[in-house]
Design a protein around this motif. Sequence first.
Motif, mmCIF file in Angstrom:
data_model
loop_
_atom_site.group_PDB
_atom_site.id
_atom_site.type_symbol
_atom_site.label_atom_id
_atom_site.label_comp_id
_atom_site.label_asym_id
_atom_site.label_seq_id
_atom_site.Cartn_x
_atom_site.Cartn_y
_atom_site.Cartn_z
ATOM 1 N N VAL A 178 -29.840 -4.531 69.807
ATOM 2 C CA VAL A 178 -29.211 -4.874 68.523
ATOM 3 C C VAL A 178 -27.721 -4.554 68.568
ATOM 4 O O VAL A 178 -26.880 -5.335 68.105
ATOM 5 C CB VAL A 178 -29.899 -4.118 67.367
ATOM 6 C CG1 VAL A 178 -29.049 -4.192 66.101
ATOM 7 C CG2 VAL A 178 -31.282 -4.700 67.104
ATOM 8 N N TYR A 211 -27.731 -8.331 61.942
ATOM 9 C CA TYR A 211 -28.473 -7.274 62.625
ATOM 10 C C TYR A 211 -28.345 -5.911 61.946
ATOM 11 O O TYR A 211 -28.476 -4.873 62.575
ATOM 12 C CB TYR A 211 -28.019 -7.187 64.088
ATOM 13 C CG TYR A 211 -28.230 -8.478 64.836
ATOM 14 C CD1 TYR A 211 -29.508 -8.907 65.171
ATOM 15 C CD2 TYR A 211 -27.140 -9.293 65.186
ATOM 16 C CE1 TYR A 211 -29.703 -10.096 65.845
ATOM 17 C CE2 TYR A 211 -27.335 -10.484 65.862
ATOM 18 C CZ TYR A 211 -28.615 -10.878 66.189
ATOM 19 O OH TYR A 211 -28.810 -12.066 66.855
ATOM 20 N N VAL A 245 -35.299 -10.057 69.350
ATOM 21 C CA VAL A 245 -33.968 -9.534 69.658
ATOM 22 C C VAL A 245 -33.658 -9.669 71.150
ATOM 23 O O VAL A 245 -32.568 -10.112 71.536
ATOM 24 C CB VAL A 245 -33.877 -8.054 69.220
ATOM 25 C CG1 VAL A 245 -32.634 -7.391 69.801
ATOM 26 C CG2 VAL A 245 -33.853 -7.953 67.706
#
Length: 396
Positions: free
Chosen positions: A97, A130, A140
């Motif tokens: 992320v 995110y 992801v």
Amino acid sequence: MAAREPIGRSTQNPFTPGFGLTPVILAGREIAIEEFTAALRGEVPEARSILISGARGAGKTVLLAEFRELALEAGWTDLRLHTSSTSLAEELRRQAVSALRELDPEAETSQLTSARIASVAAERDIRRRYDGEGEDLTTVLDRLARLADEDGAGLLITLDELQSANRDQLHALTQHVQDLIGSGHAVAFLAAGIRPGVDALLDHERTTFLRRAHRIEVGSVDVGTAAEAIRLTVADTAKSITPEAAVLAGEISCGYPYLIQLIGSKAWQNSGDADVIEVEDVRGARPATIAAMIKNVHGPALRGLSPRKREYLHAMLEDEGPSAVGDIARRMGIDPRNQSTYRERLIEEELIRPAGRGFVQYALPYLAEALRHQESEGADIEPDRGLTRSRRARRR
């Protein structure tokens, strides 16, 4: 012999005897580096999954770091994991992320919510894709891998101290890696660990992916290569080392990567302000080098060893070279057939190794000295002595 960029004519000690520190010269790793470089280029994609193993101080973490640098130079996206994590999968998600926030052009979007034409003013709603926990790890990772593919590179996932990893967490992690590879993404997975622990981990039924990985065993190099590594390391500095001193340093190191850096560092210190490292500097560095090896490598390895295993190792001290297993059994007062249990366990723990049919020898340099030290001192490691005023106190 692979070298990093020259460090110039520095007056600083160029040797790095700390564990995990990358030396200026990597001794005996040319083939592994060439193979991984080819794998990054896509010539041998099956070699992108690599398992590095070896003894403590053999250079596992150093090689892992070198592979990582090669990948970063080639533009790959790096996700570095740690076995101390509560959850490897969650750490992987957090790092993925974080990378997406920087790399994804759609990570932040804006939408016009109101406008005033007369004053040419507008208000926009900024959305950060995110910021929440909405997207799962699979989504992801797939997004990050696709972005890496589009850049002509790939996704690199590394894990050191593999022997300490939770098996179930490791299984979950490698499942995600396999899914990415199965989806056609360019993915490299690199892991490193101490060989006995890694071997025990691979016995687990849920480590099939790791068993199929390309295995690299790191260990000692020949003495000539060690001497040349020491010479080249010094050659990039304001000092030089005589050929005789380099050879002696290589011999003292026994080709063991940690000892190469250690004897080089100690000899450099002994040379003081002199422009040349001489044989006397190297010879004088030998006792301190062996003492550091005993404390930092053999001490942890011998600590907690069972009395019988310790007795087996001490029984070998009577021999100048390899020990006959029959002689060891006789000295221990056991049936020769029963000594094999201790022999196999000590081999697995990389304290001894086979030396021909019916013979064994110590697996690492100066282990005999470590055992004799324990006999004389009666302690696992030598305690530090002396008092030194702290830097903070000196500033007062």
